[in-house]
Enzyme design. Structure first.
Site, PDB file in Angstrom:
ATOM      1  N   ASP A  13       0.822  -0.428  -0.405  1.00 46.90           N
ATOM      2  CA  ASP A  13       0.143  -0.007  -0.375  1.00 46.90           C
ATOM      3  C   ASP A  13       1.536   1.328   0.112  1.00 46.90           C
ATOM      4  OD1 ASP A  13      -2.680   1.665  -0.254  1.00 46.90           O
ATOM      5  OD2 ASP A  13      -2.507   0.071   2.265  1.00 46.90           O
ATOM      6  N   HIS A  30       3.085   3.128  -9.485  1.00 46.39           N
ATOM      7  CA  HIS A  30       3.118   1.896  -9.037  1.00 46.39           C
ATOM      8  C   HIS A  30       4.190   1.228  -9.663  1.00 46.39           C
ATOM      9  CE1 HIS A  30      -0.820   1.591  -7.596  1.00 46.39           C
ATOM     10  NE2 HIS A  30      -2.052   2.498  -9.326  1.00 46.39           N
ATOM     11  N   LEU A 124      10.658 -20.698  -3.701  1.00 44.50           N
ATOM     12  CA  LEU A 124      10.061 -19.886  -3.470  1.00 44.50           C
ATOM     13  C   LEU A 124       8.658 -19.893  -3.391  1.00 44.50           C
ATOM     14  CD1 LEU A 124       8.969 -17.343  -1.296  1.00 44.50           C
ATOM     15  CD2 LEU A 124       9.525 -15.468  -3.893  1.00 44.50           C
TER      16      LEU A 124
END
Ligand code: FPP
Length: 228
Positions: A13, A30, A124
């Site tokens: 955020d 972004h 991962l």
């Protein structure tokens, strides 16, 4: 991947505020956020993280201005094109969670392609939540589980429990993210805006998690039971 699973989920955020403070369009935030995604994925395995879930686009985000939505979709597609080879080289398996039917067809195709190409990754598991709503994920799982409605079956349909939930930018809410999976998650809220998030911030959040005592509703192992 070892049997020990450490699942970290992040609500990324603050991209918009990061850009606005610099007099830049929100999309610049972004783009900078995509770099923070790259840094975080690189740092995660070294901190013992085996599953990383990133909230990239919520169902609610469709209500943003069309230009911002379109820029985000393009950014996600570009990220997949640029990063899939690096994921393969680094043992990162990519999976998307969320709806696919409302995504632009090229992006849905790229996601499927990236999932196929990275399927052997074992270092991962990177889960990207795109057009995601936890309430809807729960409803979907409930529909599928109706013939065998146990907690285990339900959890297996929903996804792995979260150990550590991080939210950046000082906000302190879940925003329809992994509601079931966060039942026992430790939560760390940091004022850092997502584009500024780096490997030290991730390490600090993991260290904070390690200092917490997870009791799952029981009492502390160090409590004196004679006085409890
Ligand atoms: C929240 O910040 C962030 C988003 C809605 C999008 C997250 C997208 C990225 C981090 C970039 C691309 C992602 C990947 C996986 C490559 P906000 O826009 O709500 O910020 P604000 O609260 O300051 O307005």
């Amino acid at each position: 991947m070892s049997d020990f699973r450490f699942h970290v989920a992040i609500i990324m955020d603050g991209n918009g505020r990061w850009a606005t403070r610099r007099g830049l369009p929100r999309v610049a935030g972004h783009k900078a956020g995509a770099n923070a995604v790259r840094r975080t994925i690189e740092a995660a395995p070294g901190l013992g993280i085996s599953v990383l879930t990133l909230y990239a686009f919520s169902e609610d985000n469709w209500s943003r201005p069309p230009r911002e939505v379109s820029a985000l979709m393009k950014l996600l597609g570009r990220y997949l094109v640029q990063e899939t080879d690096r994921c393969i080289a680094n043992g990162v398996r990519l999976q998307a969670i969320g709806r696919r039917d409302r995504l632009p067809a090229p992006l849905a195709g790229m996601l499927g392609e990236a999932e196929r190409r990275t399927a052997d990754g074992r270092r991962l598991l990177l889960r990207l939540a795109i057009d995601y709503s936890s309430r809807h994920a729960i409803l979907d799982a409930a529909r599928k589980a109706s013939d065998n409605f146990t907690e285990d079956r339900f959890s297996s349909l929903i996804g792995p429990d979260v150990d550590l939930l991080i939210r950046t930018s000082g906000e302190q809410r879940l925003s329809d993210f992994l509601l079931w999976e966060c039942a026992y998650a430790e939560m760390v809220f940091t004022p850092r805006l997502w584009p500024d998030f780096n490997s030290d911030d991730l390490a600090q959040a993991v260290a904070e998690f390690q200092r917490r005592e997870r009791r799952f509703g029981a009492i502390s192992a160090t409590t004196d039971l004679r006085t409890a």
